[in-house]
Motif scaffolding. Sequence first.
Motif, PDB file in Angstrom:
ATOM      1  N   ILE A 166     -65.151 -79.766 -81.007  1.00 12.96           N
ATOM      2  CA  ILE A 166     -66.319 -79.791 -80.128  1.00 12.96           C
ATOM      3  C   ILE A 166     -66.265 -81.053 -79.281  1.00 12.96           C
ATOM      4  CG2 ILE A 166     -68.833 -79.923 -80.019  1.00 12.96           C
ATOM      5  CD1 ILE A 166     -68.875 -78.376 -82.693  1.00 12.96           C
ATOM      6  N   GLN A 167     -66.391 -80.874 -77.979  1.00 14.08           N
ATOM      7  CA  GLN A 167     -66.398 -82.009 -77.066  1.00 14.08           C
ATOM      8  C   GLN A 167     -67.834 -82.300 -76.656  1.00 14.08           C
ATOM      9  OE1 GLN A 167     -63.849 -80.980 -73.817  1.00 14.08           O
ATOM     10  NE2 GLN A 167     -61.993 -81.318 -74.998  1.00 14.08           N
ATOM     11  N   VAL A 168     -68.220 -83.552 -76.801  1.00  9.36           N
ATOM     12  CA  VAL A 168     -69.573 -83.959 -76.437  1.00  9.36           C
ATOM     13  C   VAL A 168     -69.502 -84.686 -75.101  1.00  9.36           C
ATOM     14  CG1 VAL A 168     -71.578 -85.320 -77.122  1.00  9.36           C
ATOM     15  CG2 VAL A 168     -70.188 -84.178 -78.870  1.00  9.36           C
ATOM     16  N   ALA A 169     -70.328 -84.237 -74.159  1.00 11.43           N
ATOM     17  CA  ALA A 169     -70.350 -84.871 -72.829  1.00 11.43           C
ATOM     18  C   ALA A 169     -70.933 -86.274 -72.955  1.00 11.43           C
ATOM     19  CB  ALA A 169     -71.194 -84.039 -71.869  1.00 11.43           C
ATOM     20  N   ASP A 170     -70.466 -87.160 -72.083  1.00  9.93           N
ATOM     21  CA  ASP A 170     -71.006 -88.519 -72.043  1.00  9.93           C
ATOM     22  C   ASP A 170     -72.483 -88.448 -71.705  1.00  9.93           C
ATOM     23  OD1 ASP A 170     -68.510 -89.570 -72.497  1.00  9.93           O
ATOM     24  OD2 ASP A 170     -68.062 -89.812 -70.362  1.00  9.93           O
ATOM     25  N   LYS A 171     -73.275 -89.228 -72.417  1.00 12.55           N
ATOM     26  CA  LYS A 171     -74.705 -89.276 -72.120  1.00 12.55           C
ATOM     27  C   LYS A 171     -74.941 -90.265 -70.991  1.00 12.55           C
ATOM     28  CE  LYS A 171     -76.372 -87.952 -76.641  1.00 12.55           C
ATOM     29  NZ  LYS A 171     -77.175 -88.316 -77.782  1.00 12.55           N
ATOM     30  N   VAL A 172     -75.892 -89.935 -70.155  1.00 12.79           N
ATOM     31  CA  VAL A 172     -76.261 -90.823 -69.056  1.00 12.79           C
ATOM     32  C   VAL A 172     -77.603 -91.439 -69.390  1.00 12.79           C
ATOM     33  CG1 VAL A 172     -76.867 -90.939 -66.621  1.00 12.79           C
ATOM     34  CG2 VAL A 172     -74.982 -89.468 -67.360  1.00 12.79           C
ATOM     35  N   ASP A 173     -77.675 -92.762 -69.331  1.00 14.39           N
ATOM     36  CA  ASP A 173     -78.921 -93.470 -69.599  1.00 14.39           C
ATOM     37  C   ASP A 173     -79.825 -93.337 -68.373  1.00 14.39           C
ATOM     38  OD1 ASP A 173     -80.986 -95.144 -70.210  1.00 14.39           O
ATOM     39  OD2 ASP A 173     -79.744 -96.917 -70.599  1.00 14.39           O
ATOM     40  N   MET A 174     -80.849 -92.481 -68.483  1.00 12.13           N
ATOM     41  CA  MET A 174     -81.732 -92.226 -67.346  1.00 12.13           C
ATOM     42  C   MET A 174     -82.629 -93.422 -67.033  1.00 12.13           C
ATOM     43  SD  MET A 174     -80.890 -89.337 -66.146  1.00 12.13           S
ATOM     44  CE  MET A 174     -82.172 -88.497 -65.251  1.00 12.13           C
ATOM     45  N   ASN A 175     -82.674 -94.399 -67.938  1.00 14.63           N
ATOM     46  CA  ASN A 175     -83.488 -95.586 -67.700  1.00 14.63           C
ATOM     47  C   ASN A 175     -82.698 -96.701 -67.030  1.00 14.63           C
ATOM     48  OD1 ASN A 175     -85.831 -94.479 -68.914  1.00 14.63           O
ATOM     49  ND2 ASN A 175     -84.913 -94.845 -70.913  1.00 14.63           N
ATOM     50  N   LYS A 176     -81.389 -96.538 -66.996  1.00 14.72           N
ATOM     51  CA  LYS A 176     -80.539 -97.580 -66.405  1.00 14.72           C
ATOM     52  C   LYS A 176     -80.767 -97.627 -64.894  1.00 14.72           C
ATOM     53  CE  LYS A 176     -76.162 -99.237 -67.537  1.00 14.72           C
ATOM     54  NZ  LYS A 176     -74.876 -98.975 -68.131  1.00 14.72           N
ATOM     55  N   SER A 177     -80.935 -98.813 -64.380  1.00 16.24           N
ATOM     56  CA  SER A 177     -81.142 -98.983 -62.945  1.00 16.24           C
ATOM     57  C   SER A 177     -79.854 -98.683 -62.187  1.00 16.24           C
ATOM     58  CB  SER A 177     -81.584-100.415 -62.645  1.00 16.24           C
ATOM     59  OG  SER A 177     -81.610-100.626 -61.250  1.00 16.24           O
ATOM     60  N   LEU A 178     -80.005 -98.098 -61.039  1.00 14.53           N
ATOM     61  CA  LEU A 178     -78.850 -97.812 -60.187  1.00 14.53           C
ATOM     62  C   LEU A 178     -78.759 -98.864 -59.080  1.00 14.53           C
ATOM     63  CD1 LEU A 178     -79.209 -93.920 -59.908  1.00 14.53           C
ATOM     64  CD2 LEU A 178     -78.004 -95.247 -61.621  1.00 14.53           C
ATOM     65  N   GLY A 179     -79.185-100.093 -59.399  1.00 15.50           N
ATOM     66  CA  GLY A 179     -79.268-101.175 -58.418  1.00 15.50           C
ATOM     67  C   GLY A 179     -77.960-101.569 -57.767  1.00 15.50           C
ATOM     68  N   ALA A 180     -76.838-101.284 -58.410  1.00  6.89           N
ATOM     69  CA  ALA A 180     -75.546-101.645 -57.828  1.00  6.89           C
ATOM     70  C   ALA A 180     -75.062-100.601 -56.827  1.00  6.89           C
ATOM     71  CB  ALA A 180     -74.508-101.833 -58.931  1.00  6.89           C
ATOM     72  N   ILE A 181     -75.828 -99.536 -56.672  1.00  6.26           N
ATOM     73  CA  ILE A 181     -75.412 -98.458 -55.771  1.00  6.26           C
ATOM     74  C   ILE A 181     -76.076 -98.658 -54.418  1.00  6.26           C
ATOM     75  CG2 ILE A 181     -75.351 -95.974 -55.399  1.00  6.26           C
ATOM     76  CD1 ILE A 181     -75.358 -95.684 -58.457  1.00  6.26           C
ATOM     77  N   ASP A 182     -75.245 -98.739 -53.397  1.00  2.00           N
ATOM     78  CA  ASP A 182     -75.698 -98.957 -52.023  1.00  2.00           C
ATOM     79  C   ASP A 182     -75.414 -97.672 -51.251  1.00  2.00           C
ATOM     80  OD1 ASP A 182     -76.346 -99.961 -49.523  1.00  2.00           O
ATOM     81  OD2 ASP A 182     -75.400-101.892 -49.909  1.00  2.00           O
ATOM     82  N   VAL A 183     -76.471 -96.970 -50.894  1.00  2.00           N
ATOM     83  CA  VAL A 183     -76.359 -95.609 -50.365  1.00  2.00           C
ATOM     84  C   VAL A 183     -76.647 -95.524 -48.869  1.00  2.00           C
ATOM     85  CG1 VAL A 183     -77.127 -93.214 -50.693  1.00  2.00           C
ATOM     86  CG2 VAL A 183     -77.312 -94.837 -52.581  1.00  2.00           C
ATOM     87  N   ILE A 184     -75.832 -94.715 -48.193  1.00  2.00           N
ATOM     88  CA  ILE A 184     -76.116 -94.299 -46.824  1.00  2.00           C
ATOM     89  C   ILE A 184     -76.646 -92.868 -46.929  1.00  2.00           C
ATOM     90  CG2 ILE A 184     -75.114 -93.594 -44.612  1.00  2.00           C
ATOM     91  CD1 ILE A 184     -72.982 -95.747 -44.988  1.00  2.00           C
ATOM     92  N   VAL A 185     -77.841 -92.631 -46.424  1.00  2.20           N
ATOM     93  CA  VAL A 185     -78.407 -91.282 -46.373  1.00  2.20           C
ATOM     94  C   VAL A 185     -78.385 -90.829 -44.917  1.00  2.20           C
ATOM     95  CG1 VAL A 185     -80.511 -89.906 -46.662  1.00  2.20           C
ATOM     96  CG2 VAL A 185     -79.890 -91.601 -48.397  1.00  2.20           C
ATOM     97  N   ILE A 186     -77.828 -89.636 -44.683  1.00  2.09           N
ATOM     98  CA  ILE A 186     -77.808 -89.069 -43.331  1.00  2.09           C
ATOM     99  C   ILE A 186     -78.521 -87.716 -43.370  1.00  2.09           C
ATOM    100  CG2 ILE A 186     -76.401 -88.281 -41.387  1.00  2.09           C
ATOM    101  CD1 ILE A 186     -74.121 -90.060 -42.495  1.00  2.09           C
ATOM    102  N   ASP A 187     -79.630 -87.637 -42.651  1.00  2.00           N
ATOM    103  CA  ASP A 187     -80.375 -86.384 -42.540  1.00  2.00           C
ATOM    104  C   ASP A 187     -81.198 -86.448 -41.262  1.00  2.00           C
ATOM    105  OD1 ASP A 187     -82.261 -84.183 -42.868  1.00  2.00           O
ATOM    106  OD2 ASP A 187     -81.650 -84.183 -44.974  1.00  2.00           O
ATOM    107  N   ASP A 188     -81.125 -85.411 -40.442  1.00  2.00           N
ATOM    108  CA  ASP A 188     -81.840 -85.439 -39.163  1.00  2.00           C
ATOM    109  C   ASP A 188     -83.320 -85.078 -39.296  1.00  2.00           C
ATOM    110  OD1 ASP A 188     -81.394 -82.796 -39.718  1.00  2.00           O
ATOM    111  OD2 ASP A 188     -80.529 -82.294 -37.777  1.00  2.00           O
ATOM    112  N   HIS A 189     -83.747 -84.685 -40.483  1.00  2.00           N
ATOM    113  CA  HIS A 189     -85.151 -84.362 -40.716  1.00  2.00           C
ATOM    114  C   HIS A 189     -85.829 -85.585 -41.339  1.00  2.00           C
ATOM    115  CE1 HIS A 189     -88.702 -82.575 -42.597  1.00  2.00           C
ATOM    116  NE2 HIS A 189     -88.586 -81.622 -41.675  1.00  2.00           N
TER     117      HIS A 189
END
Length: 165
Positions: free
Chosen positions: A26-49
């Motif tokens: 049985i393979q167990v998927a890596d758990k993602v800590d939903m409380n962990k901040s994503l502060g190191a992620i710098d995002v460009i969002v492109i949407d014309d709406h």
Amino acid sequence: ALSLDSELGVGSCFSFKVPEGERELIQVADKVDMNKSLGAIDVIVIDDHEGIRFSLSNMLSNWGCQVRSFESAENACEVIKQLPNWKPNLIISDYRLRNNMTGIEAIDKVKKTLNYPIEVIVISGDTAPDEIIKIEKSGLIVFHKPIKPAKLRVIISRRMMSVIE
């Protein structure tokens, strides 16, 4: 084995038996800590709406992401050129943009301006089979509208794991 027990006017019970598996396989998927901040992620969002751009940017900011949002790839490229020290590490683009530009084309344009590898996600509300095939052939991660925030966060966390650890 599948079985059915049914009594008229009372109800039905469906059951099935599955052979016992081997625990070590049985393979167990890596758990993602939903409380962990994503502060190191710098995002460009492109949407014309504007409304969607605002909502998505707000959600990402609430998760701790640094976000700059643009209505077009051209606007994003202008800012990238003005801020040579800015190094975003994720692009999220809507698939359908103004002037018949697709999110794939917008992402390509921004990637050329950045001139380094970057993670990308395309968001699409498209249901036309030809367009879906184009998106799938691009090899990019695609989210279909409506977006489920928890699923988006899990994908971002997993794709950007090296950045947030």
